[in-house]
Write an enzyme that holds these catalytic residues in place. Sequence first.
Site, PDB file in Angstrom:
ATOM      1  N   HIS A  18       0.833  -1.245   0.189  1.00  0.00           N
ATOM      2  CA  HIS A  18       0.066   0.128  -0.107  1.00  0.00           C
ATOM      3  C   HIS A  18       0.932   1.260  -0.134  1.00  0.00           C
ATOM      4  CE1 HIS A  18      -3.762  -2.279   2.073  1.00  0.00           C
ATOM      5  NE2 HIS A  18      -3.375  -2.907   0.666  1.00  0.00           N
ATOM      6  N   ARG A  52      -5.259   2.655  -6.418  1.00  0.00           N
ATOM      7  CA  ARG A  52      -5.468   3.445  -5.455  1.00  0.00           C
ATOM      8  C   ARG A  52      -4.428   4.064  -4.596  1.00  0.00           C
ATOM      9  NH1 ARG A  52      -7.917   1.627  -0.114  1.00  0.00           N
ATOM     10  NH2 ARG A  52      -7.483  -0.637  -0.327  1.00  0.00           N
TER      11      ARG A  52
END
Length: 66
Positions: A18, A52
Amino acid sequence: IRAAVCSDTYSARLTRNHNDANVLCLGGRVVDTARGLELVDIFIDTEFEGGRHQRRLDLITEIENR
C-alpha cells in the site's frame, strides 16, 4: 524515503503493498533474529499494488515538491 516499523508479517506485507515503503525498520528488543529474517524476506518479495495507493503517493510527492 518511505520507512515503516514492522514487527509482524501483516504490517511488513501491507507497508510494501500500500505505501511502497523502501526502508524496513525492526526493533532490536521486539523482533528476534528468526522473525527479523522472515520480515525482511516478506518485505523484499512483496510488490507495490499501485492503483488507489499510487494516488496517495502522488499527493505526498506533490507536497514534497512544493
